[in-house]
Design a protein around this motif. Structure first.
Motif, mmCIF file in Angstrom:
data_model
loop_
_atom_site.group_PDB
_atom_site.id
_atom_site.type_symbol
_atom_site.label_atom_id
_atom_site.label_comp_id
_atom_site.label_asym_id
_atom_site.label_seq_id
_atom_site.Cartn_x
_atom_site.Cartn_y
_atom_site.Cartn_z
ATOM 1 N N ALA A 297 31.944 17.573 -41.250
ATOM 2 C CA ALA A 297 31.703 16.224 -40.749
ATOM 3 C C ALA A 297 31.805 16.152 -39.228
ATOM 4 C CB ALA A 297 32.703 15.250 -41.374
ATOM 5 N N PHE A 298 32.462 17.159 -38.615
ATOM 6 C CA PHE A 298 32.760 17.079 -37.192
ATOM 7 C C PHE A 298 32.371 18.367 -36.473
ATOM 8 C CE2 PHE A 298 35.845 14.588 -39.616
ATOM 9 C CZ PHE A 298 35.537 13.318 -39.142
ATOM 10 N N SER A 299 32.174 18.232 -35.169
ATOM 11 C CA SER A 299 31.786 19.370 -34.343
ATOM 12 C C SER A 299 32.449 19.235 -32.978
ATOM 13 C CB SER A 299 30.261 19.398 -34.194
ATOM 14 O OG SER A 299 29.839 20.407 -33.297
ATOM 15 N N ALA A 300 32.354 20.304 -32.185
ATOM 16 C CA ALA A 300 32.855 20.283 -30.811
ATOM 17 C C ALA A 300 31.651 20.297 -29.869
ATOM 18 C CB ALA A 300 33.757 21.473 -30.546
ATOM 19 N N ALA A 301 31.342 19.148 -29.295
ATOM 20 C CA ALA A 301 30.161 18.992 -28.451
ATOM 21 C C ALA A 301 30.469 19.383 -27.012
ATOM 22 C CB ALA A 301 29.670 17.547 -28.493
ATOM 23 N N ALA A 302 29.435 19.852 -26.312
ATOM 24 C CA ALA A 302 29.558 20.190 -24.894
ATOM 25 C C ALA A 302 29.342 18.940 -24.056
ATOM 26 C CB ALA A 302 28.547 21.263 -24.520
ATOM 27 N N VAL A 303 30.277 18.680 -23.150
ATOM 28 C CA VAL A 303 30.209 17.532 -22.246
ATOM 29 C C VAL A 303 30.273 18.043 -20.818
ATOM 30 C CG1 VAL A 303 31.415 15.457 -21.464
ATOM 31 C CG2 VAL A 303 31.243 15.955 -23.905
ATOM 32 N N ALA A 304 29.425 17.518 -19.944
ATOM 33 C CA ALA A 304 29.367 17.986 -18.556
ATOM 34 C C ALA A 304 30.634 17.616 -17.798
ATOM 35 C CB ALA A 304 28.143 17.396 -17.858
ATOM 36 N N LYS A 305 31.219 18.600 -17.103
ATOM 37 C CA LYS A 305 32.388 18.347 -16.254
ATOM 38 C C LYS A 305 31.978 17.757 -14.904
ATOM 39 C CE LYS A 305 35.607 21.931 -17.854
ATOM 40 N NZ LYS A 305 36.326 23.158 -17.448
ATOM 41 N N ARG A 306 30.759 18.010 -14.527
ATOM 42 C CA ARG A 306 30.213 17.518 -13.261
ATOM 43 C C ARG A 306 28.726 17.302 -13.459
ATOM 44 N NH1 ARG A 306 27.279 21.722 -11.448
ATOM 45 N NH2 ARG A 306 28.016 23.856 -11.758
ATOM 46 N N ASP A 307 28.055 16.755 -12.476
ATOM 47 C CA ASP A 307 26.603 16.626 -12.551
ATOM 48 C C ASP A 307 25.984 18.026 -12.602
ATOM 49 O OD1 ASP A 307 26.914 13.913 -12.379
ATOM 50 O OD2 ASP A 307 26.190 13.731 -10.309
ATOM 51 N N LEU A 308 25.118 18.232 -13.575
ATOM 52 C CA LEU A 308 24.439 19.518 -13.723
ATOM 53 C C LEU A 308 22.969 19.349 -13.341
ATOM 54 C CD1 LEU A 308 25.952 20.583 -17.181
ATOM 55 C CD2 LEU A 308 26.786 21.164 -14.889
ATOM 56 N N GLN A 322 31.528 24.187 -15.960
ATOM 57 C CA GLN A 322 30.400 23.265 -16.040
ATOM 58 C C GLN A 322 30.539 22.273 -17.183
ATOM 59 O OE1 GLN A 322 28.192 26.973 -16.187
ATOM 60 N NE2 GLN A 322 26.621 26.062 -14.870
ATOM 61 N N VAL A 323 31.113 22.720 -18.300
ATOM 62 C CA VAL A 323 31.245 21.865 -19.476
ATOM 63 C C VAL A 323 32.606 22.069 -20.122
ATOM 64 C CG1 VAL A 323 28.764 21.828 -19.980
ATOM 65 C CG2 VAL A 323 30.201 23.615 -20.987
ATOM 66 N N ARG A 324 32.988 21.109 -20.931
ATOM 67 C CA ARG A 324 34.157 21.236 -21.793
ATOM 68 C C ARG A 324 33.776 20.713 -23.169
ATOM 69 N NH1 ARG A 324 36.929 16.284 -22.297
ATOM 70 N NH2 ARG A 324 36.135 14.664 -20.876
ATOM 71 N N GLY A 325 34.616 20.955 -24.165
ATOM 72 C CA GLY A 325 34.296 20.540 -25.522
ATOM 73 C C GLY A 325 35.096 19.334 -25.967
ATOM 74 N N ILE A 326 34.465 18.449 -26.728
ATOM 75 C CA ILE A 326 35.173 17.321 -27.327
ATOM 76 C C ILE A 326 34.774 17.192 -28.794
ATOM 77 C CG2 ILE A 326 35.299 16.061 -25.135
ATOM 78 C CD1 ILE A 326 33.237 14.085 -26.392
ATOM 79 N N ARG A 349 16.821 19.743 -17.664
ATOM 80 C CA ARG A 349 16.779 18.508 -16.888
ATOM 81 C C ARG A 349 18.198 18.180 -16.434
ATOM 82 N NH1 ARG A 349 15.156 14.412 -21.870
ATOM 83 N NH2 ARG A 349 17.107 14.551 -23.040
ATOM 84 N N PRO A 350 18.353 17.292 -15.471
ATOM 85 C CA PRO A 350 19.696 16.968 -14.979
ATOM 86 C C PRO A 350 20.557 16.323 -16.068
ATOM 87 C CG PRO A 350 18.011 16.219 -13.440
ATOM 88 C CD PRO A 350 17.294 16.610 -14.693
ATOM 89 N N VAL A 351 21.839 16.612 -16.012
ATOM 90 C CA VAL A 351 22.808 16.014 -16.925
ATOM 91 C C VAL A 351 23.952 15.462 -16.087
ATOM 92 C CG1 VAL A 351 24.411 16.411 -18.828
ATOM 93 C CG2 VAL A 351 22.205 17.606 -18.787
ATOM 94 N N LEU A 357 25.729 17.024 -23.847
ATOM 95 C CA LEU A 357 24.479 17.787 -23.801
ATOM 96 C C LEU A 357 23.797 17.761 -25.162
ATOM 97 C CD1 LEU A 357 26.029 18.875 -21.249
ATOM 98 C CD2 LEU A 357 24.825 21.032 -21.634
ATOM 99 N N THR A 358 22.464 17.629 -25.134
ATOM 100 C CA THR A 358 21.674 17.659 -26.351
ATOM 101 C C THR A 358 20.707 18.843 -26.286
ATOM 102 O OG1 THR A 358 19.803 16.347 -25.543
ATOM 103 C CG2 THR A 358 21.742 15.135 -26.367
#
Length: 386
Positions: A297-308, A322-326, A349-351, A357-358
């Motif tokens: 039901a759950f996953s660890a998604a990548a989230v940008a630590k800064r503008d990429l 560059q990224v961390r997981g949530i 593309r920029p993030v 991140l998708t």
């Protein structure tokens, strides 16, 4: 009947090397191979250098069971695929792999996370707690510190001081590791998460933090997987649970407090030393201790630590700057990129900082891990609508 069970180990890092030492004098187990991608000629200082091999086939041919602890989801997935096809049971100490491709393998063969790291320790504690009649509300991890965006210089310093890799040190510090671990716990033990990114209450002790989380679990109407930030508490795990009210006086006498919530604490986790328990569990027919469930039901998604920036290269997600997981709910984030899949990736593309991140944002090299995840998502998109 007296023949030793042959154990193959994948990896030569801190955990894998410790396990090879622990296997040296086991009466019922024998280490028969250690798989590495490094140049064996340069590894003469390894404690079992004579067993090192670069051949997956050689490792599998000489093993009755393999233990995987590499931290590399892409590579680990390829190795486990061959082991499962050879009908070998697989024990992992690799929560990153479990939450990314573990569900794919859970349908194909025996794969289990080991006791020793927090998820496996929580699974073992759950078995113990339920046998005593406790009803878990909180599967809790204990974290001593958190810095969502640590400096590279600091991570290199602590890496050298602690004898861990910079990536491992960074993933501990920025919270990625605890998010991944509690995703595995939620999926494997049938719990929920209170919110994306978890609650992570600050606490002076495990019980008060556990009670706070238990109250949230009661409001949600289900057990939850989460953590507390408690610098003064030894590293370990805890379960906060309810019990039969008729046992209240006895539990008070046993120094468990007034209730209605009781906290069971394991104030250590000894990683590679405890893997031996899970190996013997499998050998003795005890079955899976913990895996990521065939329908996570759950996953660890990548989230940008800064503008990429578009065109930016991401060598590795877990432990990067560059990224961390949530922790996220898959059904609400079907197009998210699991942080474990971010390997040799290019931004299309920029993030923005803080953005999840998708798959529209990145280009990933083809791999079994990517294909396995897409199969998991296809199944998730079906059962999320049922």
């Amino acid at each position: 009947m007296n023949e030793k069970i042959r154990i193959g180990v994948v990896g030569t890092g801190l955990i894998a090397k410790g396990l090879t030492l622990a296997l040296e004098n086991q009466p019922d187990l024998i280490l028969t191979g250690i798989l590495t991608r490094r140049d064996i000629a340069t590894m003469t200082s390894h404690p079992s250098s004579e067993l090192l091999t670069n051949s997956v086939d050689d490792l599998i041919d000489k093993a009755d069971l393999i233990v995987v602890s590499t931290g590399d989801v892409i590579y680990g997935t390829d190795v486990i695929d061959l082991a499962i096809k050879a009908n070998l049971p697989v024990v992992t100490m690799d929560a990153e792999l479990q939450v990314t491709t573990g569900s794919y393998f859970a349908r194909l063969g025996l794969i289990t996370e080991a006791e020793g790291d927090q998820p496996g320790c929580l699974a073992a504690l759950k078995e113990n707690a339920e046998q005593m009649g406790f009803k878990p509300l909180v599967y809790g991890n204990i974290k001593g510190f958190l810095n969502l965006n640590p400096a590279q210089e600091d991570m290199e310093y602590w890496s050298k001081r602690n004898g861990t890799s910079p990536g491992m040190t960074t993933s501990f510090t920025d919270g990625t590791k605890v998010q991944i671990e509690q995703v595995l716990v939620a999926n494997g033990l049938g719990a929920g998460i209170a919110r994306e990114g978890l609650l992570g209450y600050e606490s002076e002790d495990s019980h008060s933090g556990g009670v706070h989380l238990a109250e949230q679990a009661k409001e949600l109407g289900m057990p939850i997987s989460d953590y507390i930030l408690a610098p003064k508490v030894p590293p370990g795990v805890f379960i906060t649970a309810e019990h039969d009210g008729r046992q209240k006086d006895a539990l008070r006498y046993y120094k468990m407090g007034e209730g209605p919530y009781y906290t069971l604490l394991v104030n250590y986790h000894l990683c590679h030393l405890e893997i031996l328990k899970t190996i013997r569990r499998i050998i003795n027919g005890g079955g899976v201790l913990l895996n990521n469930n065939t329908e996570p039901a759950f996953s660890a998604a990548a989230v940008a630590k800064r503008d990429l920036n578009a065109g930016e290269f991401v060598e590795r997600g877990v432990g990067s700057f560059q990224v961390r997981g949530i922790a996220v709910e898959i059904a609400r984030n079907l197009n998210h990129v699991p942080i474990g899949l971010l390997s040799d990736a290019v931004l299309l593309r920029p993030v923005k900082e803080g953005q999840t991140l998708t798959f529209d944002d990145v280009k990933l090299p083809d791999s079994l891990a990517v294909r396995a995840w897409k199969e998991i998502i296809e199944r998730a998109s079906v059962y999320s609508t049922i």
